[in-house]
Design a protein around this motif. Structure first.
Motif, PDB file in Angstrom:
ATOM      1  N   ALA A 154       0.772  -1.226  -0.047  1.00 60.00           N
ATOM      2  CA  ALA A 154       0.055  -0.039   0.013  1.00 60.00           C
ATOM      3  C   ALA A 154       0.815   1.320  -0.134  1.00 60.00           C
ATOM      4  CB  ALA A 154      -0.762  -0.173   1.281  1.00 60.00           C
ATOM      5  N   LEU A 155       2.035   1.007   0.493  1.00 58.24           N
ATOM      6  CA  LEU A 155       2.945   2.304   0.513  1.00 58.24           C
ATOM      7  C   LEU A 155       3.545   2.746  -0.687  1.00 58.24           C
ATOM      8  CD1 LEU A 155       4.666   1.525   3.777  1.00 58.24           C
ATOM      9  CD2 LEU A 155       2.986   3.483   3.648  1.00 58.24           C
ATOM     10  N   PRO A 156       3.664   4.179  -1.062  1.00 55.29           N
ATOM     11  CA  PRO A 156       4.348   4.335  -2.372  1.00 55.29           C
ATOM     12  C   PRO A 156       5.970   4.058  -2.167  1.00 55.29           C
ATOM     13  CG  PRO A 156       3.920   6.454  -0.976  1.00 55.29           C
ATOM     14  CD  PRO A 156       3.410   5.501  -0.322  1.00 55.29           C
ATOM     15  N   GLN A 157       6.241   3.757  -3.386  1.00 57.32           N
ATOM     16  CA  GLN A 157       7.668   3.458  -3.559  1.00 57.32           C
ATOM     17  C   GLN A 157       8.470   4.591  -3.652  1.00 57.32           C
ATOM     18  OE1 GLN A 157       8.525   0.563  -6.374  1.00 57.32           O
ATOM     19  NE2 GLN A 157       7.228  -0.998  -5.465  1.00 57.32           N
ATOM     20  N   VAL A 158       7.967   5.674  -4.497  1.00 57.64           N
ATOM     21  CA  VAL A 158       8.576   6.906  -4.177  1.00 57.64           C
ATOM     22  C   VAL A 158       7.711   7.834  -3.691  1.00 57.64           C
ATOM     23  CG1 VAL A 158       9.204   8.862  -5.874  1.00 57.64           C
ATOM     24  CG2 VAL A 158       9.388   6.435  -6.584  1.00 57.64           C
ATOM     25  N   PRO A 159       7.625   8.005  -2.435  1.00 53.25           N
ATOM     26  CA  PRO A 159       6.794   9.064  -1.699  1.00 53.25           C
ATOM     27  C   PRO A 159       7.177  10.571  -2.032  1.00 53.25           C
ATOM     28  CG  PRO A 159       8.306   8.143  -0.055  1.00 53.25           C
ATOM     29  CD  PRO A 159       8.648   7.460  -1.562  1.00 53.25           C
ATOM     30  N   LEU A 160       6.130  11.251  -2.282  1.00 54.52           N
ATOM     31  CA  LEU A 160       6.455  12.692  -2.703  1.00 54.52           C
ATOM     32  C   LEU A 160       5.380  13.446  -1.541  1.00 54.52           C
ATOM     33  CD1 LEU A 160       5.727  12.649  -6.226  1.00 54.52           C
ATOM     34  CD2 LEU A 160       7.812  12.693  -5.321  1.00 54.52           C
ATOM     35  N   CYS A 161       6.004  14.792  -1.179  1.00 52.12           N
ATOM     36  CA  CYS A 161       5.183  15.775  -0.301  1.00 52.12           C
ATOM     37  C   CYS A 161       4.028  16.196  -1.084  1.00 52.12           C
ATOM     38  CB  CYS A 161       5.989  16.934   0.011  1.00 52.12           C
ATOM     39  SG  CYS A 161       7.190  17.882  -1.138  1.00 52.12           S
ATOM     40  N   THR A 162       4.074  16.494  -2.383  1.00 51.01           N
ATOM     41  CA  THR A 162       3.048  16.945  -3.020  1.00 51.01           C
ATOM     42  C   THR A 162       3.321  16.286  -4.561  1.00 51.01           C
ATOM     43  OG1 THR A 162       4.120  18.998  -3.956  1.00 51.01           O
ATOM     44  CG2 THR A 162       2.763  19.072  -2.066  1.00 51.01           C
ATOM     45  N   PRO A 163       2.280  16.141  -5.178  1.00 52.08           N
ATOM     46  CA  PRO A 163       2.280  15.225  -6.583  1.00 52.08           C
ATOM     47  C   PRO A 163       3.225  16.315  -7.483  1.00 52.08           C
ATOM     48  CG  PRO A 163       0.188  15.470  -5.923  1.00 52.08           C
ATOM     49  CD  PRO A 163       0.741  16.104  -4.963  1.00 52.08           C
ATOM     50  N   ASP A 164       3.150  17.474  -7.283  1.00 60.23           N
ATOM     51  CA  ASP A 164       3.817  18.342  -8.269  1.00 60.23           C
ATOM     52  C   ASP A 164       5.452  18.804  -7.686  1.00 60.23           C
ATOM     53  OD1 ASP A 164       2.602  19.920  -6.594  1.00 60.23           O
ATOM     54  OD2 ASP A 164       2.157  21.740  -7.854  1.00 60.23           O
ATOM     55  N   CYS A 165       5.831  18.219  -6.792  1.00 60.40           N
ATOM     56  CA  CYS A 165       7.113  18.721  -5.939  1.00 60.40           C
ATOM     57  C   CYS A 165       8.094  18.551  -6.992  1.00 60.40           C
ATOM     58  CB  CYS A 165       7.449  17.661  -4.793  1.00 60.40           C
ATOM     59  SG  CYS A 165       9.085  18.051  -4.309  1.00 60.40           S
ATOM     60  N   ALA A 166       8.800  19.734  -7.339  1.00 63.28           N
ATOM     61  CA  ALA A 166       9.783  20.058  -8.256  1.00 63.28           C
ATOM     62  C   ALA A 166      11.127  19.507  -7.850  1.00 63.28           C
ATOM     63  CB  ALA A 166       9.668  21.663  -8.750  1.00 63.28           C
ATOM     64  N   GLY A 167      11.541  19.255  -6.501  1.00 66.09           N
ATOM     65  CA  GLY A 167      12.740  18.546  -5.987  1.00 66.09           C
ATOM     66  C   GLY A 167      13.778  19.723  -5.754  1.00 66.09           C
ATOM     67  N   LEU A 168      15.049  19.239  -6.058  1.00 64.42           N
ATOM     68  CA  LEU A 168      16.016  20.133  -5.556  1.00 64.42           C
ATOM     69  C   LEU A 168      16.912  20.582  -6.875  1.00 64.42           C
ATOM     70  CD1 LEU A 168      17.651  17.960  -2.551  1.00 64.42           C
ATOM     71  CD2 LEU A 168      15.976  20.064  -2.540  1.00 64.42           C
ATOM     72  N   CYS A 169      17.402  21.978  -6.756  1.00 60.99           N
ATOM     73  CA  CYS A 169      18.419  22.336  -7.830  1.00 60.99           C
ATOM     74  C   CYS A 169      19.565  21.752  -7.868  1.00 60.99           C
ATOM     75  CB  CYS A 169      18.551  23.774  -7.456  1.00 60.99           C
ATOM     76  SG  CYS A 169      19.829  24.493  -8.657  1.00 60.99           S
ATOM     77  N   PRO A 170      20.008  21.124  -9.037  1.00 56.85           N
ATOM     78  CA  PRO A 170      21.069  20.170  -8.976  1.00 56.85           C
ATOM     79  C   PRO A 170      22.462  21.006  -8.992  1.00 56.85           C
ATOM     80  CG  PRO A 170      20.199  20.094 -11.053  1.00 56.85           C
ATOM     81  CD  PRO A 170      19.139  21.298 -10.185  1.00 56.85           C
ATOM     82  N   GLY A 171      22.341  22.303  -9.201  1.00 58.24           N
ATOM     83  CA  GLY A 171      23.535  23.190  -9.024  1.00 58.24           C
ATOM     84  C   GLY A 171      24.086  23.612  -7.276  1.00 58.24           C
ATOM     85  N   CYS A 172      22.848  23.997  -6.713  1.00 61.60           N
ATOM     86  CA  CYS A 172      23.153  24.454  -5.504  1.00 61.60           C
ATOM     87  C   CYS A 172      22.242  23.550  -4.255  1.00 61.60           C
ATOM     88  CB  CYS A 172      22.690  25.979  -5.268  1.00 61.60           C
ATOM     89  SG  CYS A 172      20.565  26.258  -5.375  1.00 61.60           S
ATOM     90  N   GLY A 173      21.468  22.659  -4.735  1.00 64.34           N
ATOM     91  CA  GLY A 173      20.836  21.926  -3.718  1.00 64.34           C
ATOM     92  C   GLY A 173      19.861  22.374  -2.957  1.00 64.34           C
ATOM     93  N   GLY A 174      19.330  23.802  -3.559  1.00 66.37           N
ATOM     94  CA  GLY A 174      18.155  24.543  -2.785  1.00 66.37           C
ATOM     95  C   GLY A 174      16.746  23.857  -3.349  1.00 66.37           C
ATOM     96  N   LYS A 175      15.759  23.944  -2.546  1.00 70.09           N
ATOM     97  CA  LYS A 175      14.522  23.272  -3.045  1.00 70.09           C
ATOM     98  C   LYS A 175      13.899  24.240  -3.798  1.00 70.09           C
ATOM     99  CE  LYS A 175      10.326  21.775  -0.810  1.00 70.09           C
ATOM    100  NZ  LYS A 175       9.573  21.875   0.344  1.00 70.09           N
ATOM    101  N   TRP A 176      13.750  23.832  -5.180  1.00 66.89           N
ATOM    102  CA  TRP A 176      12.880  24.632  -6.152  1.00 66.89           C
ATOM    103  C   TRP A 176      11.729  25.410  -5.843  1.00 66.89           C
ATOM    104  CZ3 TRP A 176      15.789  25.976 -10.098  1.00 66.89           C
ATOM    105  CH2 TRP A 176      16.494  25.285 -10.931  1.00 66.89           C
ATOM    106  N   ALA A 177      10.825  25.016  -4.829  1.00 69.35           N
ATOM    107  CA  ALA A 177       9.540  25.680  -4.363  1.00 69.35           C
ATOM    108  C   ALA A 177      10.131  26.859  -3.611  1.00 69.35           C
ATOM    109  CB  ALA A 177       9.117  24.823  -3.714  1.00 69.35           C
TER     110      ALA A 177
END
Length: 196
Positions: A141-164
């Protein structure tokens, strides 16, 4: 009965996951409702991704029904789960609820004789162990890839900051490695005065 089997039976009977069916009897149609609150001794779920943590309480509400081939267990189990977003690594917490429907076969029944033990669980000394059934159902029942929101943009690969949290104009200047040596030699062009 050997001493090892007696010890195993005593340990199984002491587990809050184990339900005694002797009061139910073997008359088809008889039933009994059971509610248990089980405190987890180990995480339940996908460790290091999302799971009900050790010490969490699992609410189990099931109906035990005597049928010709065994005891049919149906109902629900729910537990709090914790993890982290697979894209931005923010902590997550929610609740998982699963539906259970499982037949536990009587010893020497046609079901026991015609199925493998990993296909249909068995009654052992008139007891059923719900832990493997609940664990399997929770993992599925648990998601294999849990997300905080379905449209979470993740982290900037350059600086590690959260895109949101970063502005829409956030970016990192990328220099073609073939021109990097030239830029080092000439310096940053923005530092030089413009020619007229």
């Amino acid at each position: 009965m050997s001493e090892n089997r007696q010890a195993t039976t005593r340990n199984a009977a002491a587990s809050p996951w184990v339900l005694d069916t002797r009061e139910l009897g073997r008359r088809p149609g008889s039933s009994r409702a059971v509610h248990r609150e089980v405190t987890l001794e180990s995480p339940l779920g996908i460790e290091d991704v999302i799971a009900a943590p050790r010490g969490a309480v699992v609410d189990v509400d099931v109906l035990l029904e005597s049928v010709v081939e065994g005891v049919l267990v149906s109902g629900t189990a729910s537990a709090p789960v914790e993890g982290s977003c697979a894209r931005c690594l923010d902590p997550l917490s929610s609740r998982v609820e699963i539906d259970l429907t499982e037949l536990f076969a009587y010893p020497h029944s046609a079901t026991e004789e015609t199925t493998d033990e990993d296909e249909v669980p068995r009654l052992v000394d008139d007891r059923i162990d719900l832990e493997p059934v609940v664990r399997d159902a929770v993992v599925l029942a648990l998601p294999q890839v849990p997300l905080c929101t379905p449209d979470c943009a993740g982290l900037c690969p350059g600086c590690g900051g959260k895109w949101a949290d970063l502005g829409p104009d956030h970016g990192h200047e990328k220099i073609d490695p073939r021109w990097a040596a030239l830029q080092e030699r000439l310096g940053d062009s923005s530092d030089r005065p413009e020619e007229k």
